[in-house]
Write a protein that holds these residues in place. Structure first.
Motif, PDB file in Angstrom:
ATOM      1  N   ALA A  13      23.813  78.826  47.574  1.00 46.51           N
ATOM      2  CA  ALA A  13      24.552  80.334  47.462  1.00 46.51           C
ATOM      3  C   ALA A  13      25.717  80.502  48.146  1.00 46.51           C
ATOM      4  N   ARG A  14      26.659  79.484  48.896  1.00 47.24           N
ATOM      5  CA  ARG A  14      27.996  78.576  49.022  1.00 47.24           C
ATOM      6  C   ARG A  14      28.824  77.449  49.046  1.00 47.24           C
ATOM      7  N   PRO A  15      28.408  77.739  47.401  1.00 47.94           N
ATOM      8  CA  PRO A  15      29.348  76.576  46.944  1.00 47.94           C
ATOM      9  C   PRO A  15      30.555  75.874  47.864  1.00 47.94           C
ATOM     10  N   PRO A  16      31.092  74.523  47.086  1.00 50.75           N
ATOM     11  CA  PRO A  16      32.155  74.400  47.919  1.00 50.75           C
ATOM     12  C   PRO A  16      33.590  75.380  46.445  1.00 50.75           C
ATOM     13  N   PRO A  17      34.757  74.625  47.419  1.00 48.35           N
ATOM     14  CA  PRO A  17      35.367  75.374  46.282  1.00 48.35           C
ATOM     15  C   PRO A  17      35.685  73.884  44.968  1.00 48.35           C
ATOM     16  N   PRO A  18      35.843  74.076  44.142  1.00 50.65           N
ATOM     17  CA  PRO A  18      36.960  75.384  43.231  1.00 50.65           C
ATOM     18  C   PRO A  18      35.974  76.167  43.392  1.00 50.65           C
ATOM     19  N   GLN A  19      34.671  76.785  42.943  1.00 52.42           N
ATOM     20  CA  GLN A  19      33.784  77.452  42.654  1.00 52.42           C
ATOM     21  C   GLN A  19      33.514  78.353  44.028  1.00 52.42           C
ATOM     22  N   GLY A  20      33.633  78.345  44.947  1.00 54.74           N
ATOM     23  CA  GLY A  20      33.329  78.882  46.076  1.00 54.74           C
ATOM     24  C   GLY A  20      34.700  78.354  47.128  1.00 54.74           C
ATOM     25  N   THR A  21      33.874  78.938  48.463  1.00 58.98           N
ATOM     26  CA  THR A  21      34.538  78.696  49.909  1.00 58.98           C
ATOM     27  C   THR A  21      33.865  78.484  50.963  1.00 58.98           C
ATOM     28  N   GLY A  22      32.239  77.533  50.628  1.00 56.46           N
ATOM     29  CA  GLY A  22      31.608  77.462  51.214  1.00 56.46           C
ATOM     30  C   GLY A  22      31.759  75.422  51.511  1.00 56.46           C
ATOM     31  N   ARG A  23      31.460  76.006  53.125  1.00 56.46           N
ATOM     32  CA  ARG A  23      31.739  74.615  54.084  1.00 56.46           C
ATOM     33  C   ARG A  23      30.038  73.901  53.887  1.00 56.46           C
ATOM     34  N   PRO A  24      30.034  72.078  54.426  1.00 54.84           N
ATOM     35  CA  PRO A  24      28.915  71.616  54.314  1.00 54.84           C
ATOM     36  C   PRO A  24      28.340  72.420  55.339  1.00 54.84           C
ATOM     37  N   LEU A  25      26.549  72.196  54.712  1.00 55.66           N
ATOM     38  CA  LEU A  25      25.424  71.915  55.855  1.00 55.66           C
ATOM     39  C   LEU A  25      25.231  70.659  57.035  1.00 55.66           C
ATOM     40  N   SER A  26      25.308  69.138  56.194  1.00 54.59           N
ATOM     41  CA  SER A  26      25.061  68.062  56.167  1.00 54.59           C
ATOM     42  C   SER A  26      26.087  67.343  55.935  1.00 54.59           C
ATOM     43  N   PHE A  27      25.535  65.761  56.103  1.00 55.44           N
ATOM     44  CA  PHE A  27      26.692  65.398  55.133  1.00 55.44           C
ATOM     45  C   PHE A  27      25.713  63.560  55.785  1.00 55.44           C
ATOM     46  N   ALA A  28      25.973  62.397  54.920  1.00 57.94           N
ATOM     47  CA  ALA A  28      25.505  60.902  55.840  1.00 57.94           C
ATOM     48  C   ALA A  28      26.811  60.116  55.286  1.00 57.94           C
ATOM     49  N   VAL A  29      27.036  59.214  55.687  1.00 55.61           N
ATOM     50  CA  VAL A  29      27.550  58.224  55.445  1.00 55.61           C
ATOM     51  C   VAL A  29      27.048  56.983  54.826  1.00 55.61           C
ATOM     52  N   ILE A  30      27.423  57.088  53.885  1.00 54.93           N
ATOM     53  CA  ILE A  30      26.727  55.160  53.236  1.00 54.93           C
ATOM     54  C   ILE A  30      27.709  53.636  53.190  1.00 54.93           C
ATOM     55  N   PRO A  31      28.188  53.186  54.551  1.00 53.26           N
ATOM     56  CA  PRO A  31      28.964  51.975  54.816  1.00 53.26           C
ATOM     57  C   PRO A  31      29.334  51.339  53.535  1.00 53.26           C
ATOM     58  N   GLN A  32      30.729  51.124  53.299  1.00 52.46           N
ATOM     59  CA  GLN A  32      30.560  50.345  51.965  1.00 52.46           C
ATOM     60  C   GLN A  32      30.441  48.887  51.984  1.00 52.46           C
ATOM     61  N   GLU A  33      29.818  48.318  53.109  1.00 52.77           N
ATOM     62  CA  GLU A  33      29.438  47.014  52.640  1.00 52.77           C
ATOM     63  C   GLU A  33      28.152  47.016  52.482  1.00 52.77           C
ATOM     64  N   ARG A  34      27.001  48.405  52.848  1.00 51.02           N
ATOM     65  CA  ARG A  34      25.983  48.498  52.417  1.00 51.02           C
ATOM     66  C   ARG A  34      25.934  48.673  51.310  1.00 51.02           C
ATOM     67  N   LEU A  35      26.735  49.521  50.398  1.00 54.39           N
ATOM     68  CA  LEU A  35      26.601  50.027  48.590  1.00 54.39           C
ATOM     69  C   LEU A  35      27.298  49.128  47.607  1.00 54.39           C
ATOM     70  N   PHE A  36      28.892  48.183  48.255  1.00 54.64           N
ATOM     71  CA  PHE A  36      29.226  47.356  47.454  1.00 54.64           C
ATOM     72  C   PHE A  36      28.812  45.749  47.764  1.00 54.64           C
ATOM     73  N   GLY A  37      28.057  45.597  48.746  1.00 57.60           N
ATOM     74  CA  GLY A  37      27.641  44.211  49.012  1.00 57.60           C
ATOM     75  C   GLY A  37      29.054  43.584  49.164  1.00 57.60           C
ATOM     76  N   PRO A  38      28.444  42.035  48.519  1.00 58.99           N
ATOM     77  CA  PRO A  38      29.703  41.275  48.497  1.00 58.99           C
ATOM     78  C   PRO A  38      30.621  40.983  46.435  1.00 58.99           C
ATOM     79  N   ALA A  39      30.268  42.269  46.091  1.00 55.84           N
ATOM     80  CA  ALA A  39      31.111  42.358  44.827  1.00 55.84           C
ATOM     81  C   ALA A  39      32.214  42.405  45.042  1.00 55.84           C
ATOM     82  N   ASP A  40      33.230  41.603  44.233  1.00 52.28           N
ATOM     83  CA  ASP A  40      34.839  41.678  44.256  1.00 52.28           C
ATOM     84  C   ASP A  40      35.136  43.368  43.394  1.00 52.28           C
ATOM     85  N   ASP A  41      36.523  43.081  43.620  1.00 44.53           N
ATOM     86  CA  ASP A  41      36.889  44.165  43.277  1.00 44.53           C
ATOM     87  C   ASP A  41      37.091  45.012  41.811  1.00 44.53           C
ATOM     88  N   THR A  42      36.737  43.387  41.394  1.00 45.70           N
ATOM     89  CA  THR A  42      36.813  43.720  39.775  1.00 45.70           C
ATOM     90  C   THR A  42      35.596  43.704  38.666  1.00 45.70           C
TER      91      THR A  42
END
Length: 411
Positions: free
Chosen positions: A64-93
């Protein structure tokens, strides 16, 4: 007969107690209603297809309170997944796909949106100087994506439209967990520009005229935790129906433009701290939800509805900017256009926008200080005054930027 060893003796005692089959003690509900809530969870996988690298930030919103640009809502919660866990040892290519799990726990019944972005470390691929991961959720000036970050959302797998997730109780009162809610990130959703950081090159006092003109100019800040480098102000036509023509939602004959402008009344009071004076009126905890108790103003017709008001002033971009929106052949340029500055036109007309679909005109413009917010079509925003105001910046470990304390003053 020899005495039993101590360990064996205690083992027999415990076995004897267990054999009594004593009834368990009664468990009473806590008096704290927050601990008696029936809560659930939303979980799934972050799925990234692309070469952008950085921590994944996953954000939960009330539908009911979407974020911009649809609305002006703010997050109720957030989660952070570290880069090392998400991408592992994969190279930049490598473009992946890459996956990692996320979870929002203790989620109450309701309807939700899940959005996110990859807080990109663009220094890995671009020459210096360049952006580094800079998401810090506690401050308005560091809580949104910048150029090079990659956006994402939980979307319908067929239509690709954002999913509205609903947690509703079963007939027996239990709450289901929402699982398999994947958040998809792709290079086509890479953020093209920095946030619309600006300073106001005008007097703050409104005066007695019916309109106030404010000149906004781009502001570059690369100090401490803040990294914003807009070189110009970005303007674009609104085209919600994607017909290739500018929209005119209010039918006034003038095309609608991004950025949108919000001029909202700030909290007042001698007892407030400097940090609290940055909060919007009737939202002292700065959670984006109006307080249960607060200030109300007389409406143009009647006294009001007995609830705290969300006071905004009528405001928009000066139509002179349309001169920059034409192609050489005279047709509208529907793409983004960069200009050196933006002129805002703020009118001496106030509204209670508690219901943004039906703002109610107020009898008079309430005196006090007003904040100015720009909302990009990208969903990025910038607001003055903010946490870089000298009176509060040092307490947060942020750089002091004097022009970021600007507030429009209505006598």
């Amino acid at each position: 007969m020899s005495a039993l060893r101590p360990t064996l003796r205690w083992g027999l005692v415990l076995a004897g107690l267990l054999s009594l089959h004593c009834d368990p003690p009664p468990v009473e509900a806590t008096a704290d209603h927050r601990q008696r809530q029936n809560l659930s969870r939303i979980e799934g996988q972050v799925v990234v297809q692309g070469r952008v690298r950085g921590n994944a930030i996953v954000l939960l919103y009330d539908a009911a309170r979407p974020p911009p640009p649809q609305g002006t809502g703010r997050p109720l919660s957030f989660a952070v997944i570290p880069q090392e866990r998400l991408f592992g040892p994969a190279d930049d290519t490598s473009a992946g796909p890459f996956t990692a799990p996320y979870t929002f726990s203790l989620v109450a019944p309701g309807r939700y949106l899940v959005r996110g972005f990859i807080d990109a470390d663009t220094c890995r691929t671009l020459p210096q100087p360049c952006h580094t991961p800079d998401f810090i959720p506690w401050y308005t000036v560091t809580g949104e994506p910048n150029a090079g970050d990659m956006g994402g959302a939980a979307v319908d797998p067929v239509t690709r439209a954002p999913r509205v997730l609903e947690i509703a109780a079963h007939a027996d009162g239990t709450l289901p967990a929402l699982t398999g809610v994947n958040v998809l990130f792709g290079e086509t959703s890479t953020v093209p520009v920095d946030r619309p950081a600006f300073w106001v090159d005008s007097s703050p006092r409104f005066g007695t005229a019916s309109i106030k003109l404010l000149d906004l100019k781009p502001l570059q800040i690369h100090q401490g935790a803040v990294d914003q480098r807009p070189t110009a102000m970005l303007v674009r036509f609104v085209d919600e129906n994607t017909d290739g023509q500018p929209d005119d939602a209010n039918g006034d004959g003038t095309p609608d433009l991004w950025p949108r402008v919000v001029v909202r009344k700030l909290a007042e009071g001698e007892s407030l701290t400097d940090a609290q004076r940055l909060a919007d009126e009737n939202d002292l905890d700065r959670n984006g939800i109006l307080d249960a108790e607060g200030v109300e103003y007389p409406r143009l017709e009647g006294l009001g509805d007995g609830q705290p008001d969300l006071v905004v002033l009528a405001a928009g971009l000066d139509t002179a900017v349309l001169n920059s929106m034409r192609k050489p052949d005279g047709a509208w340029n529907m793409g983004p256009v960069f200009v050196d500055s933006l002129r805002l036109v703020v009118q001496a007309r106030a509204f209670d926008a508690r219901n943004p679909q039906q703002p109610q005109p107020l009898r008079a413009v309430p005196p006090g200080r007003y904040a100015i917010t720009l909302i990009h079509f990208t969903g990025q925003t910038w607001r003055v005054p903010n946490d870089l105001s000298p009176s509060v910046a040092t307490t947060h470990g942020l750089p002091e930027v004097r022009n970021q304390s600007f507030a429009l003053e209505v006598p």
